[in-house]
Design a protein around this motif. Sequence first.
Motif, PDB file in Angstrom:
ATOM      1  N   LEU A  10      34.334  48.467  52.679  1.00 43.43           N
ATOM      2  CA  LEU A  10      34.415  48.323  51.239  1.00 43.43           C
ATOM      3  C   LEU A  10      35.619  47.492  50.835  1.00 43.43           C
ATOM      4  O   LEU A  10      35.587  46.755  49.852  1.00 43.43           O
ATOM      5  N   ALA A  11      36.703  47.606  51.602  1.00 40.60           N
ATOM      6  CA  ALA A  11      37.899  46.825  51.295  1.00 40.60           C
ATOM      7  C   ALA A  11      37.620  45.334  51.400  1.00 40.60           C
ATOM      8  O   ALA A  11      38.176  44.528  50.657  1.00 40.60           O
ATOM      9  N   VAL A  12      36.740  44.962  52.341  1.00 41.17           N
ATOM     10  CA  VAL A  12      36.386  43.558  52.502  1.00 41.17           C
ATOM     11  C   VAL A  12      35.752  43.018  51.225  1.00 41.17           C
ATOM     12  O   VAL A  12      35.908  41.860  50.862  1.00 41.17           O
ATOM     13  N   PHE A  13      35.037  43.896  50.511  1.00 42.72           N
ATOM     14  CA  PHE A  13      34.353  43.484  49.296  1.00 42.72           C
ATOM     15  C   PHE A  13      35.202  43.695  48.052  1.00 42.72           C
ATOM     16  O   PHE A  13      34.713  43.616  46.940  1.00 42.72           O
ATOM     17  N   THR A  14      36.487  43.966  48.207  1.00 42.08           N
ATOM     18  CA  THR A  14      37.373  44.197  47.071  1.00 42.08           C
ATOM     19  C   THR A  14      38.290  43.005  46.911  1.00 42.08           C
ATOM     20  O   THR A  14      39.306  42.888  47.597  1.00 42.08           O
ATOM     21  N   PRO A  15      37.969  42.069  46.033  1.00 38.42           N
ATOM     22  CA  PRO A  15      38.714  40.815  45.941  1.00 38.42           C
ATOM     23  C   PRO A  15      40.153  41.000  45.513  1.00 38.42           C
ATOM     24  O   PRO A  15      40.976  40.133  45.731  1.00 38.42           O
ATOM     25  N   ILE A  74      35.381  27.286  44.894  1.00 38.90           N
ATOM     26  CA  ILE A  74      35.844  28.215  43.863  1.00 38.90           C
ATOM     27  C   ILE A  74      35.293  29.605  44.159  1.00 38.90           C
ATOM     28  O   ILE A  74      34.070  29.795  44.200  1.00 38.90           O
ATOM     29  N   MET A  75      36.180  30.566  44.355  1.00 37.81           N
ATOM     30  CA  MET A  75      35.757  31.943  44.582  1.00 37.81           C
ATOM     31  C   MET A  75      35.308  32.574  43.266  1.00 37.81           C
ATOM     32  O   MET A  75      35.930  32.371  42.216  1.00 37.81           O
ATOM     33  N   LEU A  76      34.231  33.346  43.309  1.00 40.65           N
ATOM     34  CA  LEU A  76      33.662  33.943  42.108  1.00 40.65           C
ATOM     35  C   LEU A  76      34.665  34.757  41.292  1.00 40.65           C
ATOM     36  O   LEU A  76      34.635  34.701  40.051  1.00 40.65           O
ATOM     37  N   PRO A  77      35.582  35.523  41.909  1.00 39.49           N
ATOM     38  CA  PRO A  77      36.532  36.294  41.100  1.00 39.49           C
ATOM     39  C   PRO A  77      37.438  35.451  40.215  1.00 39.49           C
ATOM     40  O   PRO A  77      38.064  35.974  39.293  1.00 39.49           O
ATOM     41  N   ARG A  78      37.518  34.135  40.472  1.00 41.72           N
ATOM     42  CA  ARG A  78      38.362  33.274  39.652  1.00 41.72           C
ATOM     43  C   ARG A  78      37.753  32.988  38.275  1.00 41.72           C
ATOM     44  O   ARG A  78      38.453  32.529  37.371  1.00 41.72           O
ATOM     45  N   THR A 105      30.899  43.132  44.251  1.00 47.96           N
ATOM     46  CA  THR A 105      32.129  42.899  45.009  1.00 47.96           C
ATOM     47  C   THR A 105      33.359  43.469  44.316  1.00 47.96           C
ATOM     48  O   THR A 105      34.490  43.126  44.656  1.00 47.96           O
ATOM     49  N   ASN A 106      33.109  44.330  43.319  1.00 49.26           N
ATOM     50  CA  ASN A 106      34.189  45.128  42.729  1.00 49.26           C
ATOM     51  C   ASN A 106      35.249  44.283  42.037  1.00 49.26           C
ATOM     52  O   ASN A 106      36.446  44.548  42.138  1.00 49.26           O
ATOM     53  N   VAL A 107      34.819  43.241  41.332  1.00 51.86           N
ATOM     54  CA  VAL A 107      35.757  42.480  40.508  1.00 51.86           C
ATOM     55  C   VAL A 107      36.055  43.326  39.274  1.00 51.86           C
ATOM     56  O   VAL A 107      35.170  43.648  38.493  1.00 51.86           O
ATOM     57  N   ARG A 108      37.303  43.701  39.103  1.00 54.47           N
ATOM     58  CA  ARG A 108      37.646  44.725  38.115  1.00 54.47           C
ATOM     59  C   ARG A 108      37.804  44.181  36.693  1.00 54.47           C
ATOM     60  O   ARG A 108      37.582  44.895  35.723  1.00 54.47           O
ATOM     61  N   GLU A 109      38.232  42.920  36.555  1.00 55.30           N
ATOM     62  CA  GLU A 109      38.468  42.394  35.215  1.00 55.30           C
ATOM     63  C   GLU A 109      37.149  42.030  34.545  1.00 55.30           C
ATOM     64  O   GLU A 109      36.357  41.254  35.088  1.00 55.30           O
ATOM     65  N   PRO A 110      36.870  42.571  33.350  1.00 55.29           N
ATOM     66  CA  PRO A 110      35.614  42.248  32.675  1.00 55.29           C
ATOM     67  C   PRO A 110      35.505  40.749  32.393  1.00 55.29           C
ATOM     68  O   PRO A 110      36.497  40.069  32.124  1.00 55.29           O
ATOM     69  N   GLY A 137      24.841  51.805  44.701  1.00 53.57           N
ATOM     70  CA  GLY A 137      26.062  51.374  45.368  1.00 53.57           C
ATOM     71  C   GLY A 137      25.756  50.889  46.774  1.00 53.57           C
ATOM     72  O   GLY A 137      24.727  50.244  47.024  1.00 53.57           O
ATOM     73  N   TYR A 138      26.632  51.221  47.714  1.00 52.57           N
ATOM     74  CA  TYR A 138      26.409  50.861  49.110  1.00 52.57           C
ATOM     75  C   TYR A 138      25.778  52.006  49.885  1.00 52.57           C
ATOM     76  O   TYR A 138      25.886  52.082  51.115  1.00 52.57           O
ATOM     77  N   GLY A 139      25.128  52.918  49.160  1.00 59.06           N
ATOM     78  CA  GLY A 139      24.418  53.999  49.828  1.00 59.06           C
ATOM     79  C   GLY A 139      25.285  55.174  50.215  1.00 59.06           C
ATOM     80  O   GLY A 139      24.863  56.007  51.017  1.00 59.06           O
ATOM     81  N   ILE A 140      26.494  55.253  49.674  1.00 61.25           N
ATOM     82  CA  ILE A 140      27.398  56.358  49.946  1.00 61.25           C
ATOM     83  C   ILE A 140      27.261  57.376  48.822  1.00 61.25           C
ATOM     84  O   ILE A 140      27.466  57.025  47.654  1.00 61.25           O
ATOM     85  N   PRO A 141      26.901  58.622  49.114  1.00 56.33           N
ATOM     86  CA  PRO A 141      26.699  59.604  48.052  1.00 56.33           C
ATOM     87  C   PRO A 141      27.920  59.720  47.141  1.00 56.33           C
ATOM     88  O   PRO A 141      29.058  59.787  47.599  1.00 56.33           O
ATOM     89  N   GLY A 142      27.653  59.692  45.830  1.00 58.08           N
ATOM     90  CA  GLY A 142      28.726  59.847  44.864  1.00 58.08           C
ATOM     91  C   GLY A 142      29.612  58.631  44.709  1.00 58.08           C
ATOM     92  O   GLY A 142      30.673  58.711  44.072  1.00 58.08           O
ATOM     93  N   LYS A 143      29.213  57.464  45.269  1.00 54.22           N
ATOM     94  CA  LYS A 143      30.041  56.263  45.193  1.00 54.22           C
ATOM     95  C   LYS A 143      29.269  55.092  44.576  1.00 54.22           C
ATOM     96  O   LYS A 143      29.030  54.060  45.220  1.00 54.22           O
ATOM     97  N   PRO A 144      28.854  55.212  43.321  1.00 50.99           N
ATOM     98  CA  PRO A 144      28.186  54.071  42.679  1.00 50.99           C
ATOM     99  C   PRO A 144      29.182  52.976  42.356  1.00 50.99           C
ATOM    100  O   PRO A 144      30.394  53.188  42.407  1.00 50.99           O
ATOM    101  N   TRP A 145      28.655  51.808  42.037  1.00 53.33           N
ATOM    102  CA  TRP A 145      29.534  50.737  41.580  1.00 53.33           C
ATOM    103  C   TRP A 145      29.936  50.996  40.137  1.00 53.33           C
ATOM    104  O   TRP A 145      29.401  51.876  39.456  1.00 53.33           O
ATOM    105  N   THR A 146      30.872  50.218  39.649  1.00 56.53           N
ATOM    106  CA  THR A 146      31.308  50.328  38.260  1.00 56.53           C
ATOM    107  C   THR A 146      30.100  50.186  37.333  1.00 56.53           C
ATOM    108  O   THR A 146      29.244  49.323  37.571  1.00 56.53           O
ATOM    109  N   PRO A 147      30.002  50.999  36.282  1.00 64.45           N
ATOM    110  CA  PRO A 147      28.896  50.826  35.335  1.00 64.45           C
ATOM    111  C   PRO A 147      28.823  49.379  34.851  1.00 64.45           C
ATOM    112  O   PRO A 147      29.818  48.843  34.341  1.00 64.45           O
ATOM    113  N   PRO A 148      27.687  48.711  35.008  1.00 67.22           N
ATOM    114  CA  PRO A 148      27.601  47.283  34.668  1.00 67.22           C
ATOM    115  C   PRO A 148      28.057  46.941  33.252  1.00 67.22           C
ATOM    116  O   PRO A 148      28.653  45.888  33.026  1.00 67.22           O
ATOM    117  N   ALA A 149      27.796  47.828  32.300  1.00 64.71           N
ATOM    118  CA  ALA A 149      28.188  47.540  30.914  1.00 64.71           C
ATOM    119  C   ALA A 149      29.700  47.428  30.759  1.00 64.71           C
ATOM    120  O   ALA A 149      30.180  46.814  29.801  1.00 64.71           O
TER     121      ALA A 149
END
Length: 320
Positions: A10-15, A74-78, A105-110, A137-149
């Motif tokens: 998961l850390a690999v996917f955390t920009p 250009i990396m997407l998080p930019r 990929t867990n980009v935190r800034e809206p 999410g990545y199939g881990i119980p109780g670990k969804p991604w950030t709510p898309p909204a």
Amino acid sequence: MRAAWLTLALAVFTPALAQPAAPAADAFITLGTMGGPVPSPDRSQPANALLHAGQVYLVDAGDGTVQQLSRAGIMLPRVRAVFLSHLHVDHTGGLSAVLGLRNQTNVREPLTVYGPAGTRELVAGMVASMQPAARAGYGIPGKPWTPPADTVTVIELADGEKTTLNGMTVTAAQNTHYDFAPGSVEDRNYKSLSFRFDLPGRSIVYTGDTGPSAALEKLAKGADLLVSEMIDMAGTMANVARNSPNMPPEAKRDLEQHLSTHHLTPEAVGQLAGRAGVKALVITHFAAGTPDPARTKGYVTQIAKSYSGPVTLANDLDRF
């Protein structure tokens, strides 16, 4: 052991853990220069990247935008914001991937999406489509991604409105890609915009799709760079005929009316650039596909009837 491996994966996917170097200088990159909706094997759908002060702003986001960003280094998080000129799918089809992959990929800034009336509805539909993947999410119980909204905000712009980001002033102007009856439901709800980006060192105007427009001429007055769409009627209709050989006559007439009144011919582009007094002109949105050398020469000759400045027929990933 398995938990530790999952944490590492998961850390690999955390920009946020490892950001790439910021772009070195301001630039406008034509990520995709095809004019949709017919796809092309050698041009991506309409999309551009404006690089300013180490941040990246998408200007339209047609299908393939994420891949083209990668090809441009250009990396997407930019990407910090998106400006949509209008809501035709060839200009918005890649936005869903931009939003979804940032979430995955867990980009935190809206991300802020700017566009005409209807943009809020468009993005809401994309956010709704992201819900199943985010909940799984990545199939881990109780670990969804950030709510898309929570990952995107929308600001709808009207004619003449301005916004300021990171020392850059953006001005919107309503153009003539639509010609609904004034006051009609369609006229109230659907607009097409052109944008002017005033940076500290230069000014860039992007038309999106438009017909001849006095408002656009005013917006582009004295700009350092005008990035303009252009229509090759004969080439485009030939392309349509190849892809839709059984198009009904009425549909063909409607399409010809749309192409001839809601887009700019080479001569109209030259008139726009000449009247606005822009310092340089870049042509994009090749609905007929990549032009052969004879057509290219013809385009430039027609533009030069009214505009004597430098003209570039853009390719994907050109940088200005």
